[in-house]
Write an enzyme that holds these catalytic residues in place. Structure first.
Site, PDB file in Angstrom:
ATOM      1  CE  LYS A  70      -3.000   3.115   0.827  1.00 42.53           C
ATOM      2  NZ  LYS A  70      -4.211   3.463   0.149  1.00 42.53           N
TER       3      LYS A  70
ATOM      4  N   GLY B 127      -1.015  17.004  -2.244  1.00 40.77           N
ATOM      5  CA  GLY B 127      -1.732  17.087  -0.968  1.00 40.77           C
ATOM      6  C   GLY B 127      -2.553  15.844  -0.709  1.00 40.77           C
TER       7      GLY B 127
ATOM      8  CB  CYS C 290      -3.186   9.005   0.221  1.00 39.64           C
ATOM      9  SG  CYS C 290      -4.921   8.883   0.637  1.00 39.64           S
TER      10      CYS C 290
ATOM     11  CE1 TYR D 256      -7.947  15.037  -1.415  1.00 38.45           C
ATOM     12  CE2 TYR D 256      -5.950  14.533  -2.634  1.00 38.45           C
ATOM     13  CZ  TYR D 256      -7.183  14.145  -2.157  1.00 38.45           C
ATOM     14  OH  TYR D 256      -7.648  12.885  -2.418  1.00 38.45           O
TER      15      TYR D 256
HETATM   16  N1  SAJ Z   1      -1.421  15.277  -8.429  1.00 42.20           N
HETATM   17  C1  SAJ Z   1      -0.587  16.036  -9.236  1.00 42.20           C
HETATM   18  N2  SAJ Z   1      -0.361  15.616 -10.501  1.00 42.20           N
HETATM   19  C2  SAJ Z   1      -0.907  14.477 -11.022  1.00 42.20           C
HETATM   20  C3  SAJ Z   1      -1.731  13.696 -10.192  1.00 42.20           C
HETATM   21  C4  SAJ Z   1      -1.984  14.127  -8.897  1.00 42.20           C
HETATM   22  O1  SAJ Z   1      -0.072  17.072  -8.818  1.00 42.20           O
HETATM   23  O2  SAJ Z   1      -0.657  14.158 -12.189  1.00 42.20           O
HETATM   24  C5  SAJ Z   1      -1.687  15.705  -7.040  1.00 42.20           C
HETATM   25  C6  SAJ Z   1      -3.161  15.998  -6.757  1.00 42.20           C
HETATM   26  O3  SAJ Z   1      -3.515  17.293  -7.142  1.00 42.20           O
HETATM   27  C7  SAJ Z   1      -3.217  15.790  -5.260  1.00 42.20           C
HETATM   28  C8  SAJ Z   1      -2.219  14.658  -5.031  1.00 42.20           C
HETATM   29  O4  SAJ Z   1      -1.396  14.632  -6.179  1.00 42.20           O
HETATM   30  O5  SAJ Z   1      -2.771  16.944  -4.569  1.00 42.20           O
HETATM   31  C9  SAJ Z   1      -2.855  13.295  -4.811  1.00 42.20           C
HETATM   32  O6  SAJ Z   1      -3.913  13.081  -5.705  1.00 42.20           O
HETATM   33  P1  SAJ Z   1      -4.188  11.676  -6.444  1.00 42.20           P
HETATM   34  O7  SAJ Z   1      -5.426  11.827  -7.225  1.00 42.20           O
HETATM   35  O8  SAJ Z   1      -2.981  11.233  -7.156  1.00 42.20           O
HETATM   36  O9  SAJ Z   1      -4.352  10.630  -5.268  1.00 42.20           O
HETATM   37  P2  SAJ Z   1      -5.207  10.607  -3.903  1.00 42.20           P
HETATM   38  O10 SAJ Z   1      -4.302  11.038  -2.797  1.00 42.20           O
HETATM   39  O11 SAJ Z   1      -6.510  11.260  -4.028  1.00 42.20           O
HETATM   40  O12 SAJ Z   1      -5.445   9.002  -3.793  1.00 42.20           O
HETATM   41  C10 SAJ Z   1      -4.300   8.144  -3.724  1.00 42.20           C
HETATM   42  C11 SAJ Z   1      -4.479   7.021  -4.773  1.00 42.20           C
HETATM   43  N3  SAJ Z   1      -3.219   6.294  -4.902  1.00 42.20           N
HETATM   44  C12 SAJ Z   1      -2.666   6.038  -6.104  1.00 42.20           C
HETATM   45  O13 SAJ Z   1      -3.143   6.430  -7.152  1.00 42.20           O
HETATM   46  C13 SAJ Z   1      -1.418   5.212  -6.094  1.00 42.20           C
HETATM   47  C14 SAJ Z   1      -5.619   6.090  -4.349  1.00 42.20           C
HETATM   48  O14 SAJ Z   1      -5.718   4.979  -5.231  1.00 42.20           O
HETATM   49  C15 SAJ Z   1      -5.386   5.586  -2.910  1.00 42.20           C
HETATM   50  O15 SAJ Z   1      -6.424   4.714  -2.472  1.00 42.20           O
HETATM   51  C16 SAJ Z   1      -5.366   6.811  -2.012  1.00 42.20           C
HETATM   52  O16 SAJ Z   1      -4.238   7.612  -2.404  1.00 42.20           O
HETATM   53  C17 SAJ Z   1      -5.241   6.350  -0.557  1.00 42.20           C
HETATM   54  O17 SAJ Z   1      -6.266   6.341   0.151  1.00 42.20           O
HETATM   55  O18 SAJ Z   1      -4.152   5.948  -0.146  1.00 42.20           O
END
Ligand code: SAJ
Length: 423
Positions: free
Chosen positions: A214, A265, A268, A327
């Site tokens: 994870k 942000g 996770c 976020y």
């Molecule tokens: N972000 C970027 N650029 C991108 C993608 C995301 O800057 O290309 C930023 C987003 O704006 C945000 C952060 O990253 O601030 C996280 O966003 P995210 O959509 O990548 O992920 P989370 O945190 O909403 O959810 C993640 C997911 N993990 C993965 O994709 C490996 C989700 O599947 C998990 O279940 C979740 O963490 C968790 O609960 O751990």
């Protein structure tokens, strides 16, 4: 127990009704299990008892209302004796000097609650994201408190969730699932249970591998975003448009660079990689650096915005309006939000910062006033798009209708026209 699972004749208590625990509880209830949703926050329990939701997610409201009306889901503020206890409490980090370490106090609190009521043959599933070794630790705590033996008198496993906020209900069903257990019966019980809500593959491993798996998934994504963020800074310094650069690089069949943004942000990606660093600080070099790069991106943007504003406006107080506080786009979650961090950096530099985010309730962000768009446009000298919410998709035409005496900055991919500075 397997018979009981198949007959849906099973009581499940979900401990912690946050972004993961609540939808998980509702999904089990929607399949006909008797589910008790336990949270120590009385406000949440009162709200849920009145049929009001505290988590906004597509498809969740109807599932919840049906489960509540049919009596399959019951919000409770005291733990109820059940066959299965699913622990879904938050695992934040705490900062000690320069180090960030997992804060497992909620996991331990939940374990002590379970220890008070657990009986022979019950199953405990830890869903919270934790450093490797935590499931074994909580098994020992329950053993010490109750005299029951894990894998013999009671069963225990780790089943980390993988769902994306904004698509939680859909992904709870559709995503494959990892189950970590250190004895065969705990593994097969957990698999049988999750098979009731998961429509995809379920893979079995040991608890430590599942815990690290994870963390590795989220660290992998954090690292890839760090690469994009670093590239965006280098591109800017070289006078190159990083959007164009990434678009072209991604034409390569084996390249897929993610989107740079305000920073990383949420509860996770901004947290979990630190749990790996905590376990092996000497060797988690790349993982730690990725975290640092993503944190630096927000600071770098605040310096850049300051530079741009100072080159155009001098000798008076400047008001910056930011569009987006969450976020990431299209969620109402502000935890570890880089937009709020950016706002604070700008406040530290002496700016007055206003914000507009229709997805966020006013009282969620204490230090930045969340006002309506019209007022923000009127009062701000510089307007910065920080989050690409769908509700902002028309923002460019709103900017164009205004006279050009304001500074417009886009930190997302929302705009294309000249006159808007893209960082
Ligand atoms: N972000 C970027 N650029 C991108 C993608 C995301 O800057 O290309 C930023 C987003 O704006 C945000 C952060 O990253 O601030 C996280 O966003 P995210 O959509 O990548 O992920 P989370 O945190 O909403 O959810 C993640 C997911 N993990 C993965 O994709 C490996 C989700 O599947 C998990 O279940 C979740 O963490 C968790 O609960 O751990």
């Amino acid at each position: 127990m397997v018979d009981k699972i198949l007959r849906k004749d099973l009581k499940i208590t979900v401990i912690g009704l946050g972004y993961i625990g609540f939808p998980t509880a509702v999904l089990f209830a929607s399949k006909g299990f008797k589910v008790f949703g336990y949270d120590k926050n009385r406000e949440i329990i009162e709200k849920l008892s009145l049929g009001e939701l505290h988590v906004v997610e597509p498809k969740l409201e109807q599932l919840f209302k049906d489960a509540l009306n049919k009596g399959f889901f019951r919000p409770v503020n005291e733990i109820v004796k059940s066959d299965v206890y699913i622990i879904c409490v938050p695992t934040p980090f705490k900062t000690i000097g320069n180090e960030k370490k997992s804060d497992l106090k909620y996991v331990y609190e939940a374990t002590l609650e379970v220890s008070k009521v657990i009986e022979k043959n019950n199953l405990v599933v830890l869903e919270s994201t934790v450093p490797p070794g935590t499931t074994a630790d909580i098994a020992s705590i329950i053993e010490n408190k109750t005299g029951l033996k894990a894998g013999k008198d009671f069963y225990i496993s780790h089943s980390p969730e993988r769902v994306l906020p904004g698509k939680i209900v859909e992904e709870l069903k559709r995503n494959s699932r990892i189950i970590g257990a250190d004895d065969e019966y705990s593994a097969s019980l957990t698999k049988n249970l999750y098979f009731q809500i998961v429509e995809s593959e379920i893979y079995i491993t040991d608890t430590k591998t599942a815990e690290l798996c994870k963390l590795a998934e989220n660290a992998f994504r954090d690292l890839n975003i760090a690469f994009a963020n670093e590239l965006s800074i280098i591109s800017n310094n070289l006078g190159i448009d990083h959007r164009e650069l990434i678009r072209l690089a991604n034409k390569h069949p084996r390249v897929n660079i993610l989107n740079p943004g305000v920073g990383v942000g949420g509860h996770c990606l901004a947290v979990d990689p630190w749990f790996i660093v905590e376990k092996d600080p000497e060797n988690a070099i790349l993982i730690r650096t990725a975290r640092e790069v993503n944190e630096y991106k927000t600071k770098w943007l605040s310096d850049k915005i300051d530079e741009i504003i100072k080159s155009r406006i001098q000798n008076r107080k400047v008001v910056v309006g930011i569009l987006g506080l969450t976020y990431k786009p299209n969620v109402n979650d502000v935890r570890e939000s880089p937009s709020i961090k950016l706002a604070n950096y700008l406040i530290d530099k002496g700016y007055e910062v206003l914000a507009h985010d229709p997805l966020v309730k006013d009282n969620l962000v204490k230090n930045v006033k969340n006002i309506d768009l019209e007022e923000l446009m009127k009062k701000s000298d510089a307007i910065v798009i920080t989050v690409a919410h769908n509700v902002f998709s028309d923002i460019e035409s709103i900017f164009q209708k205004r006279n050009g005496d304001k500074i417009y900055i886009d930190l997302t991919n929302l705009t294309v026209s000249k006159g808007i500075i893209r960082l």
